[in-house]
Design a protein around this motif. Sequence first.
Motif, PDB file in Angstrom:
ATOM      1  N   PRO A   5       0.817  -1.217   0.000  1.00 52.59           N
ATOM      2  CA  PRO A   5       0.000   0.000   0.000  1.00 52.59           C
ATOM      3  C   PRO A   5       0.849   1.264   0.000  1.00 52.59           C
ATOM      4  O   PRO A   5       2.015   1.254   0.396  1.00 52.59           O
ATOM      5  N   SER A   6       0.246   2.363  -0.417  1.00 56.58           N
ATOM      6  CA  SER A   6       0.906   3.662  -0.324  1.00 56.58           C
ATOM      7  C   SER A   6       0.790   4.180   1.109  1.00 56.58           C
ATOM      8  O   SER A   6      -0.038   3.708   1.897  1.00 56.58           O
ATOM      9  N   ASP A   7       1.610   5.171   1.444  1.00 57.25           N
ATOM     10  CA  ASP A   7       1.522   5.776   2.774  1.00 57.25           C
ATOM     11  C   ASP A   7       0.132   6.367   3.011  1.00 57.25           C
ATOM     12  O   ASP A   7      -0.421   6.265   4.115  1.00 57.25           O
ATOM     13  N   GLU A   8      -0.426   6.992   1.977  1.00 61.71           N
ATOM     14  CA  GLU A   8      -1.741   7.619   2.117  1.00 61.71           C
ATOM     15  C   GLU A   8      -2.815   6.581   2.436  1.00 61.71           C
ATOM     16  O   GLU A   8      -3.697   6.810   3.274  1.00 61.71           O
ATOM     17  N   ASP A   9      -2.743   5.421   1.780  1.00 59.54           N
ATOM     18  CA  ASP A   9      -3.719   4.362   2.048  1.00 59.54           C
ATOM     19  C   ASP A   9      -3.598   3.861   3.488  1.00 59.54           C
ATOM     20  O   ASP A   9      -4.606   3.624   4.165  1.00 59.54           O
ATOM     21  N   ILE A  10      -2.353   3.711   3.941  1.00 56.15           N
ATOM     22  CA  ILE A  10      -2.137   3.220   5.308  1.00 56.15           C
ATOM     23  C   ILE A  10      -2.657   4.227   6.328  1.00 56.15           C
ATOM     24  O   ILE A  10      -3.360   3.868   7.284  1.00 56.15           O
ATOM     25  N   LEU A  11      -2.336   5.501   6.140  1.00 57.93           N
ATOM     26  CA  LEU A  11      -2.748   6.527   7.094  1.00 57.93           C
ATOM     27  C   LEU A  11      -4.269   6.649   7.159  1.00 57.93           C
ATOM     28  O   LEU A  11      -4.842   6.816   8.240  1.00 57.93           O
ATOM     29  N   LYS A  12      -4.919   6.561   6.015  1.00 56.69           N
ATOM     30  CA  LYS A  12      -6.385   6.626   6.010  1.00 56.69           C
ATOM     31  C   LYS A  12      -6.972   5.448   6.784  1.00 56.69           C
ATOM     32  O   LYS A  12      -7.900   5.613   7.592  1.00 56.69           O
ATOM     33  N   GLY A  25      -3.647  -1.403  20.452  1.00 55.41           N
ATOM     34  CA  GLY A  25      -2.189  -1.362  20.409  1.00 55.41           C
ATOM     35  C   GLY A  25      -1.651  -1.516  19.000  1.00 55.41           C
ATOM     36  O   GLY A  25      -2.349  -1.973  18.084  1.00 55.41           O
ATOM     37  N   ARG A  26      -0.377  -1.152  18.827  1.00 54.76           N
ATOM     38  CA  ARG A  26       0.189  -1.130  17.486  1.00 54.76           C
ATOM     39  C   ARG A  26       0.227  -2.514  16.844  1.00 54.76           C
ATOM     40  O   ARG A  26       0.007  -2.657  15.633  1.00 54.76           O
ATOM     41  N   ALA A  27       0.511  -3.536  17.633  1.00 53.60           N
ATOM     42  CA  ALA A  27       0.573  -4.887  17.068  1.00 53.60           C
ATOM     43  C   ALA A  27      -0.780  -5.298  16.487  1.00 53.60           C
ATOM     44  O   ALA A  27      -0.859  -5.899  15.410  1.00 53.60           O
ATOM     45  N   LYS A  28      -1.850  -4.952  17.199  1.00 56.63           N
ATOM     46  CA  LYS A  28      -3.187  -5.305  16.711  1.00 56.63           C
ATOM     47  C   LYS A  28      -3.602  -4.420  15.541  1.00 56.63           C
ATOM     48  O   LYS A  28      -4.327  -4.870  14.640  1.00 56.63           O
ATOM     49  N   VAL A  29      -3.157  -3.156  15.570  1.00 51.79           N
ATOM     50  CA  VAL A  29      -3.409  -2.288  14.418  1.00 51.79           C
ATOM     51  C   VAL A  29      -2.753  -2.884  13.177  1.00 51.79           C
ATOM     52  O   VAL A  29      -3.356  -2.953  12.101  1.00 51.79           O
ATOM     53  N   ARG A  45       7.687  -0.030   9.267  1.00 49.78           N
ATOM     54  CA  ARG A  45       7.081   0.999   8.412  1.00 49.78           C
ATOM     55  C   ARG A  45       5.885   1.642   9.111  1.00 49.78           C
ATOM     56  O   ARG A  45       5.700   2.863   9.058  1.00 49.78           O
ATOM     57  N   LEU A  46       5.077   0.823   9.782  1.00 48.34           N
ATOM     58  CA  LEU A  46       3.928   1.361  10.501  1.00 48.34           C
ATOM     59  C   LEU A  46       4.370   2.345  11.577  1.00 48.34           C
ATOM     60  O   LEU A  46       3.805   3.436  11.713  1.00 48.34           O
ATOM     61  N   LYS A  47       5.391   1.986  12.344  1.00 47.62           N
ATOM     62  CA  LYS A  47       5.859   2.864  13.412  1.00 47.62           C
ATOM     63  C   LYS A  47       6.363   4.192  12.849  1.00 47.62           C
ATOM     64  O   LYS A  47       6.101   5.263  13.405  1.00 47.62           O
ATOM     65  N   LYS A  48       7.106   4.131  11.726  1.00 48.45           N
ATOM     66  CA  LYS A  48       7.613   5.363  11.122  1.00 48.45           C
ATOM     67  C   LYS A  48       6.469   6.278  10.697  1.00 48.45           C
ATOM     68  O   LYS A  48       6.540   7.499  10.868  1.00 48.45           O
ATOM     69  N   LEU A  49       5.411   5.695  10.160  1.00 49.59           N
ATOM     70  CA  LEU A  49       4.264   6.507   9.751  1.00 49.59           C
ATOM     71  C   LEU A  49       3.569   7.125  10.960  1.00 49.59           C
ATOM     72  O   LEU A  49       3.164   8.289  10.932  1.00 49.59           O
TER      73      LEU A  49
END
Length: 277
Positions: A5-12, A25-29, A45-49
């Motif tokens: 996915p793109s960063d925009e897709d992940i953030l949305k 929590g982040r692991a479940k996200v 990558r998730l943490k950086k975003l």
Amino acid sequence: MVTVPSDEDILKAIRDIYASTPDLGRAKVLAKLKGDNTWQLSDNRLKKLLDSNDLKRILELPKDGSEIPVIANITIPKNALAAQIRYKDESIRCFKLYGKGEYDWGVTPNSDMQIMIEVCHNRLLEWGAAGPWSATRMRQVASSSELRTIWEYYWSAAQKVGLTKDDIGRQLKAEYGADPTNYIPSLTPAQEAKRKAEFKKNSMAMKRQMLKHPEGRKAIRVDTRGDPLWDEEINGQFVVIVTRINKGDGLTEYGDIRGPVTKPTSGYCPPDSDEDE
């Protein structure tokens, strides 16, 4: 089919998740993002975003694997240096770190390291901390061995409680008027090993001298030959005890935390330093 996915897709998608389950929590996200979307997505990558996009929460993975959200905001007093000095005077700890969540943190290094930290702290006060400094003077203070030494012990404790280098840089800037983060040199493994060996050598020599006195013999553990014992996890240069403290009164304690710490990578506080501009 798995897609990237793109960063925009992940953030949305993250914002949609937070809207319905803000305490996840982040692991479940991460698991939900990958499961709902068949995405190829790493935790790194998730943490950086999360870290770079000013979202409501920055979710850290605790060492024990539990899901504990860590609130991103840190409140530092307006007169941060005065608050730190007051804490030093009123508590049994060496210094305080401001935390992201429910607690702030009291920090206790080894006794000889506490003395060194206080020497560096007092020199900074003598120079006029917390400023204001001229641009030239600020660079001098930020790059001084005194402030770098204090940074090292802040960083040793910070790693135990989920604080970042930016977090402690902001606190030091508030307290002493300069952030040394960009002036911290990186040591090679060989340099780090050499520094550790030198510290042990000097500490063992000091312990042997102390064993010549009755009080020293009561306090220092020895082996069957009468030589001082050395445990890197107890006697190491950057070993710190980190204690939960109440954010309200700034003193009430709720016990120590346990966990590994990565050694910092910079210098020492010299006997004397000429910092005149």
